[in-house]
Design a protein around this motif. Structure first.
Motif, PDB file in Angstrom:
ATOM      1  N   UNK A 253     -32.449  35.027   7.220  1.00 53.46           N
ATOM      2  CA  UNK A 253     -31.232  34.557   6.993  1.00 53.46           C
ATOM      3  C   UNK A 253     -31.743  34.041   5.497  1.00 53.46           C
ATOM      4  N   UNK A 254     -30.737  34.345   4.603  1.00 51.87           N
ATOM      5  CA  UNK A 254     -31.137  33.903   3.242  1.00 51.87           C
ATOM      6  C   UNK A 254     -29.975  32.960   2.600  1.00 51.87           C
ATOM      7  N   UNK A 255     -30.370  32.367   1.592  1.00 53.42           N
ATOM      8  CA  UNK A 255     -29.391  31.849   0.795  1.00 53.42           C
ATOM      9  C   UNK A 255     -29.726  31.822  -0.786  1.00 53.42           C
TER      10      UNK A 255
ATOM     11  N   UNK B 179     -28.555  37.786  23.787  1.00 53.15           N
ATOM     12  CA  UNK B 179     -28.993  37.302  22.354  1.00 53.15           C
ATOM     13  C   UNK B 179     -30.149  37.820  21.900  1.00 53.15           C
ATOM     14  N   UNK B 180     -30.054  38.295  20.678  1.00 53.19           N
ATOM     15  CA  UNK B 180     -31.250  38.720  19.903  1.00 53.19           C
ATOM     16  C   UNK B 180     -31.916  37.264  19.434  1.00 53.19           C
TER      17      UNK B 180
ATOM     18  N   UNK C 200     -21.014  29.839  10.149  1.00 52.49           N
ATOM     19  CA  UNK C 200     -21.565  29.652  11.454  1.00 52.49           C
ATOM     20  C   UNK C 200     -21.102  30.588  12.284  1.00 52.49           C
ATOM     21  N   UNK C 201     -19.770  31.006  12.434  1.00 50.83           N
ATOM     22  CA  UNK C 201     -19.383  32.112  13.343  1.00 50.83           C
ATOM     23  C   UNK C 201     -19.859  33.420  12.948  1.00 50.83           C
ATOM     24  N   UNK C 202     -20.145  33.573  11.583  1.00 48.27           N
ATOM     25  CA  UNK C 202     -21.046  34.847  11.366  1.00 48.27           C
ATOM     26  C   UNK C 202     -22.275  34.918  11.730  1.00 48.27           C
ATOM     27  N   UNK C 203     -23.106  33.973  11.472  1.00 48.57           N
ATOM     28  CA  UNK C 203     -24.507  33.747  11.921  1.00 48.57           C
ATOM     29  C   UNK C 203     -24.836  33.592  13.614  1.00 48.57           C
ATOM     30  N   UNK C 204     -23.547  33.132  14.307  1.00 50.87           N
ATOM     31  CA  UNK C 204     -23.658  33.236  15.456  1.00 50.87           C
ATOM     32  C   UNK C 204     -23.521  34.540  16.075  1.00 50.87           C
ATOM     33  N   UNK C 205     -22.819  35.461  15.419  1.00 52.84           N
ATOM     34  CA  UNK C 205     -22.264  36.738  15.778  1.00 52.84           C
ATOM     35  C   UNK C 205     -23.620  37.667  15.578  1.00 52.84           C
ATOM     36  N   UNK C 206     -24.243  37.319  14.502  1.00 50.87           N
ATOM     37  CA  UNK C 206     -25.426  37.796  14.119  1.00 50.87           C
ATOM     38  C   UNK C 206     -26.481  37.786  15.293  1.00 50.87           C
TER      39      UNK C 206
ATOM     40  N   UNK D 166     -24.722  42.683  20.870  1.00 47.10           N
ATOM     41  CA  UNK D 166     -23.438  43.722  20.990  1.00 47.10           C
ATOM     42  C   UNK D 166     -22.700  43.137  19.468  1.00 47.10           C
ATOM     43  N   UNK D 167     -22.838  42.082  18.968  1.00 49.30           N
ATOM     44  CA  UNK D 167     -22.031  41.730  17.887  1.00 49.30           C
ATOM     45  C   UNK D 167     -22.508  41.692  16.516  1.00 49.30           C
ATOM     46  N   UNK D 168     -23.826  42.080  16.329  1.00 45.65           N
ATOM     47  CA  UNK D 168     -24.557  41.874  15.251  1.00 45.65           C
ATOM     48  C   UNK D 168     -23.991  42.902  14.129  1.00 45.65           C
TER      49      UNK D 168
END
Length: 166
Positions: A3-5, A41-42, A86-92, A96-98
């Motif tokens: 993850x980056x910022x 979960x990855x 937050x939703x995007x990082x959880x899907x990441x 199956x959702x990455x």
């Protein structure tokens, strides 16, 4: 993957675990928590009730009032994600959702993710009767004035005191 910022000049930090802070008294939030828990979960997801003593102990510097108003995810290196991010990082974190998370992390995808988050918030607000959301423990959330605590003997709310739950 890390993850980056970059937009904030932060260094690349690997994400090995994510903690999802959710409103344990919200039916939609509990449903999503259960669904996430059943996914492959990855990156391991841990679930902690927002505003709880456990959340305050684990994340003492976090604004806990906001965690009850907006989904918050905390990475193991202290990264904090709110709302659509937050939703995007959880899907990441989900096998199956990455790929979907990668699509949502683009500017146009982020607008779509934000729209989905706003729709969920609107549904959640409708469940509160469009007025205040009253938790069983006496905490009340009003979208205009935030959180307050109303004693059981205070039906009209005149003795409510503004504070943060938990």
């Amino acid at each position: 993957m890390t993850a980056t910022a970059r937009d904030r000049g932060a260094a690349r930090v690997p994400v090995r675990r994510l903690t999802v802070l959710y409103d344990a008294e919200c039916a939609l939030c509990r449903f999503v928590r259960d669904w996430l828990g059943r996914q492959r979960q990855l990156v391991p997801l841990q679930f902690v009730p927002a505003g709880s003593e456990a959340a305050r102990e684990r994340f003492p510097g976090l604004g806990h009032r906001v965690t009850l108003e907006e989904i918050t995810v905390v990475g193991d290196a202290g990264q904090v994600y709110r709302g659509a991010a937050a939703w995007i990082v959880v899907l990441w974190a989900l096998r199956e959702h990455r790929p979907l998370a990668h699509r949502l992390s683009t500017p146009s995808g982020a607008r779509l993710a934000k729209g989905a988050v706003l729709a969920a918030a609107k549904w959640r607000g409708a469940q509160w009767g469009g007025q205040a959301y009253r938790r069983q423990d006496g905490w009340v959330y009003d979208g205009r004035s935030g959180w307050s605590y109303a004693r059981a003997d205070c039906a009209d709310g005149s003795c409510a005191t503004p504070r943060t739950p938990g």
